[in-house]
Design an enzyme around this catalytic site. Structure first.
Site, PDB file in Angstrom:
ATOM      1  N   TYR A 286     -64.615 -95.071  -4.836  1.00 29.96           N
ATOM      2  CA  TYR A 286     -65.876 -95.349  -5.340  1.00 29.96           C
ATOM      3  C   TYR A 286     -66.993 -95.369  -4.104  1.00 29.96           C
ATOM      4  CZ  TYR A 286     -63.895 -95.961 -10.008  1.00 29.96           C
ATOM      5  OH  TYR A 286     -63.321 -95.670 -11.119  1.00 29.96           O
TER       6      TYR A 286
ATOM      7  N   GLY B  86     -64.387 -95.617 -20.928  1.00 27.92           N
ATOM      8  CA  GLY B  86     -65.380 -94.669 -21.655  1.00 27.92           C
ATOM      9  C   GLY B  86     -65.448 -95.260 -23.182  1.00 27.92           C
TER      10      GLY B  86
ATOM     11  N   ALA C 114     -68.722 -94.386 -24.355  1.00 25.66           N
ATOM     12  CA  ALA C 114     -68.973 -93.115 -24.534  1.00 25.66           C
ATOM     13  C   ALA C 114     -70.271 -92.840 -23.762  1.00 25.66           C
ATOM     14  CB  ALA C 114     -69.134 -92.424 -25.923  1.00 25.66           C
ATOM     15  N   LYS C 115     -70.144 -93.246 -22.458  1.00 27.53           N
ATOM     16  CA  LYS C 115     -71.695 -93.220 -21.548  1.00 27.53           C
ATOM     17  C   LYS C 115     -72.759 -93.559 -22.097  1.00 27.53           C
ATOM     18  CE  LYS C 115     -69.793 -88.773 -19.261  1.00 27.53           C
ATOM     19  NZ  LYS C 115     -70.004 -87.373 -18.972  1.00 27.53           N
ATOM     20  N   GLY C 116     -72.696 -94.821 -22.957  1.00 27.97           N
ATOM     21  CA  GLY C 116     -73.920 -95.266 -23.486  1.00 27.97           C
ATOM     22  C   GLY C 116     -74.201 -94.828 -24.878  1.00 27.97           C
TER      23      GLY C 116
ATOM     24  N   LEU D 260     -72.414 -94.976 -27.641  1.00 27.28           N
ATOM     25  CA  LEU D 260     -72.138 -95.896 -28.654  1.00 27.28           C
ATOM     26  C   LEU D 260     -72.716 -97.478 -28.295  1.00 27.28           C
ATOM     27  CD1 LEU D 260     -68.387 -94.996 -29.000  1.00 27.28           C
ATOM     28  CD2 LEU D 260     -70.225 -94.619 -30.933  1.00 27.28           C
ATOM     29  N   THR D 261     -73.650 -97.237 -27.371  1.00 21.16           N
ATOM     30  CA  THR D 261     -74.629 -98.721 -27.408  1.00 21.16           C
ATOM     31  C   THR D 261     -76.154 -98.290 -28.107  1.00 21.16           C
ATOM     32  OG1 THR D 261     -75.674 -98.156 -25.223  1.00 21.16           O
ATOM     33  CG2 THR D 261     -73.639 -99.442 -25.191  1.00 21.16           C
TER      34      THR D 261
END
Length: 303
Positions: free
Chosen positions: A53, A200, A203-205, A207-208
């Site tokens: 990272y 995840g 799910a890359k946002g 599920l927000t």
């Protein structure tokens, strides 16, 4: 949020059911320190990073942030991607010598003399897995790591480690939208008392997502945009809970999942996560979500 702590594998290490994924934190920003401080003060005890990272700078930032708090932190980093800081070239290297060398570099950057969890950051079926395991066992015996595991979504690689190693944990992608691990992997890990850090989970946002943002949805795995909108609308209509809360509670329903690795890039996002009133899903609601969501499967790396 009341934080629950779960035991990882056969180790004696307890991690918070929500962990802070640090990949998206800025490596040279005081805001990142504020996010880490806030998370630790609210009961999150597990920070996840990797040497790859920001080519080591993410680890260095965390090392500065936890300088006087190391005893309060469960720290995970990862290895296997040998990189050149100058050229940014990355080569896969799961060899014993490299893993030992890379750990020493990570410990220096993280300003600590040990890691709680050290994970192989990927892996292929062609790797000399026995040599890789030997490196981790050596580091564990030497007290430089407390436990080890693998970060992978490849069933054949995971199964090889189950068979040959004493891993305590696998980090893998798992969510309402990505239920691939339910095909034998989760139950197999549970059978061998190997825990899962779920990444995840949101799910890359997706599920927000709130209703107003769904016009921007992009296809995800086996879902097209229409199917995603339909699923999100149904979750919103059928449950009187935020979709993000359902997503985090869903993954934790499987007994082998001990923590969700939730990445944030701002303090506001972290506060939103910690304002959720997480609890255990009822079996009825758990089964209802599984009826709504697709049971997708791995198409590669299965043998």
């Amino acid at each position: 949020m009341i934080i629950i702590y779960n035991k990882v594998g056969n180790s004696n290490i307890l991690v918070s059911e929500i962990s802070l994924g640090c990949m998206d934190l800025e490596s040279d920003s005081i805001k990142s320190h504020q996010i880490i401080d806030y998370a630790l003060n609210k009961g999150i005890n597990h920070l996840d990073t990797a040497d790859l990272y920001d080519f080591g700078l993410n680890e260095s930032m965390i090392g500065r942030a936890i300088k006087h708090k190391r005893k309060d932190v469960i720290l995970t980093s990862k290895v296997g991607n040998e990189f050149d800081f100058q050229t940014k070239e990355v080569n896969w290297n799961p060899s014993r010598d490299y893993i030992i060398k890379a750990l020493k570099a990570s410990l220096f950057r993280l300003n600590t003399d040990y890691l709680d969890f050290y994970l192989l950051h990927g892996g292929t079926i062609e790797d000399n897995t026995e040599e890789t395991i030997d490196a981790f066992e050596y580091l564990k015996k030497d007290g430089l790591i407390r436990s080890y595991g693998i970060s992978s979504i490849r069933p054949n690689v995971i199964n090889k480690f189950i068979k040959l190693s004493n891993i305590d944990v696998v980090m893998m992608q798992y969510s309402i939208l990505d239920r691939r691990p339910e095909y034998n992997i989760l139950d197999q890990l549970n059978k061998h008392n190997i825990s899962v850090f779920a990444r995840g989970s949101l799910a890359k946002g997706i599920l927000t997502s709130t209703s107003s943002k769904r016009v921007k949805l992009e296809p995800y795995l086996t879902y097209d945009k229409r199917e995603l909108k339909s699923l999100l609308n149904k979750l919103e209509a059928d449950f009187n809970l935020p979709i993000m809360q359902l997503a985090l509670e869903f993954t934790l329903m499987h007994p082998t999942v001990v923590s969700n690795i939730v990445g944030v890039s701002s303090l506001t996002q972290l506060i939103d996560n910690l304002n959720l009133n997480l609890s255990k899903l009822s079996e009825t609601n758990y089964e209802k979500i599984k009826e709504i969501a697709q049971l997708n499967n791995y198409l590669k790396h299965t043998s």
